[in-house]
Design an enzyme around this catalytic site. Structure first.
Site, PDB file in Angstrom:
ATOM      1  N   HIS A 105       0.856  -1.198   0.000  1.00  0.00           N
ATOM      2  CA  HIS A 105       0.000   0.000   0.000  1.00  0.00           C
ATOM      3  C   HIS A 105       0.882   1.235   0.000  1.00  0.00           C
ATOM      4  O   HIS A 105       1.951   1.258   0.611  1.00  0.00           O
ATOM      5  CB  HIS A 105      -0.942   0.017   1.216  1.00  0.00           C
ATOM      6  N   HIS A 113       1.011   5.248   0.948  1.00  0.00           N
ATOM      7  CA  HIS A 113       0.354   6.267   1.773  1.00  0.00           C
ATOM      8  C   HIS A 113       0.365   7.582   1.002  1.00  0.00           C
ATOM      9  O   HIS A 113       1.431   8.020   0.549  1.00  0.00           O
ATOM     10  CB  HIS A 113       1.120   6.496   3.080  1.00  0.00           C
TER      11      HIS A 113
HETATM   12  P1  5GP Z   1       1.959   0.360   7.328  1.00  0.00           P
HETATM   13  O1  5GP Z   1       2.472   0.615   8.693  1.00  0.00           O
HETATM   14  O2  5GP Z   1       1.794  -1.122   7.039  1.00  0.00           O
HETATM   15  O3  5GP Z   1       2.716   1.068   6.251  1.00  0.00           O
HETATM   16  O4  5GP Z   1       0.529   1.015   7.255  1.00  0.00           O
HETATM   17  C1  5GP Z   1      -0.663   0.330   7.521  1.00  0.00           C
HETATM   18  C2  5GP Z   1      -1.725   1.375   7.666  1.00  0.00           C
HETATM   19  O5  5GP Z   1      -2.980   0.723   7.565  1.00  0.00           O
HETATM   20  C3  5GP Z   1      -1.685   2.101   9.002  1.00  0.00           C
HETATM   21  O6  5GP Z   1      -1.538   3.487   8.776  1.00  0.00           O
HETATM   22  C4  5GP Z   1      -3.032   1.730   9.641  1.00  0.00           C
HETATM   23  O7  5GP Z   1      -3.585   2.810  10.354  1.00  0.00           O
HETATM   24  C5  5GP Z   1      -3.873   1.337   8.454  1.00  0.00           C
HETATM   25  N1  5GP Z   1      -4.896   0.332   8.727  1.00  0.00           N
HETATM   26  C6  5GP Z   1      -4.719  -0.833   9.385  1.00  0.00           C
HETATM   27  N2  5GP Z   1      -5.884  -1.524   9.414  1.00  0.00           N
HETATM   28  C7  5GP Z   1      -6.789  -0.773   8.754  1.00  0.00           C
HETATM   29  C8  5GP Z   1      -8.181  -0.971   8.466  1.00  0.00           C
HETATM   30  O8  5GP Z   1      -8.811  -1.969   8.820  1.00  0.00           O
HETATM   31  N3  5GP Z   1      -8.809   0.008   7.770  1.00  0.00           N
HETATM   32  C9  5GP Z   1      -8.139   1.135   7.362  1.00  0.00           C
HETATM   33  N4  5GP Z   1      -8.859   2.025   6.694  1.00  0.00           N
HETATM   34  N5  5GP Z   1      -6.836   1.352   7.626  1.00  0.00           N
HETATM   35  C10 5GP Z   1      -6.172   0.401   8.310  1.00  0.00           C
END
Ligand code: 5GP
Ligand code: ZN
Length: 130
Positions: free
Chosen positions: A116, A118
């Protein structure tokens, strides 16, 4: 014999992939197993607001295909990656964002094992929380 071993190894690999995808929270959002509000949906990509935003605008841009991370991207994912960036362009333009960041987390900074990007904009960006 070698053929059979290869077949079994491939089958085991597919089983692991299936279990991983079945438990993947973003796959569940994408295939409707969990409720999601997509701000954009295209053939290959969805975008939705981060549940725990770290900036005024915090949108996740996600390929529908389960790619684990930046480190597992392959050439056959090129179309998915281009479409992710097309969605980013649309969001920047639709939201009239004058300044923005596009970021990937990896390794221990990555908490969801489904690629993903951001999209971050506005005030109070706290990088440490990502
Ligand atoms: P990472 O740390 O993997 O780069 O980012 C994962 C992101 O996914 C985090 O910013 C977290 O807040 C978001 N996230 C995790 N679970 C969910 C969810 O169930 N729904 C949404 N909309 N965001 C999520
Ligand atoms: Zn997934």
């Amino acid at each position: 014999m070698i053929k059979k071993a290869r077949f079994l190894a491939k089958e085991a690999q597919l089983r692991v992939k299936y279990i991983m995808e079945k438990d993947c929270i973003f796959c569940k959002l994408i295939n409707g197993q969990m409720k999601a509000n997509f701000v954009v949906e295209t053939e290959k990509v969805v975008a939705f607001a981060d549940i725990n935003p770290v900036s005024d605008v915090h949108i996740l841009i996600v390929p529908k295909k389960h790619i684990e991370s930046v480190l597992t991207i392959s050439r056959e994912d090129a179309g998915d990656l281009v479409e992710m960036h097309e969605v980013a362009k649309k969001l920047v333009s639709d939201n009239k964002l004058e300044a923005f960041r596009l970021a990937y987390n990896g390794g221990r900074f990555q908490h969801v094992g489904h690629l993903h990007m951001h999209l971050l904009a506005g005030r109070s960006i706290q990088w440490s929380k990502l």
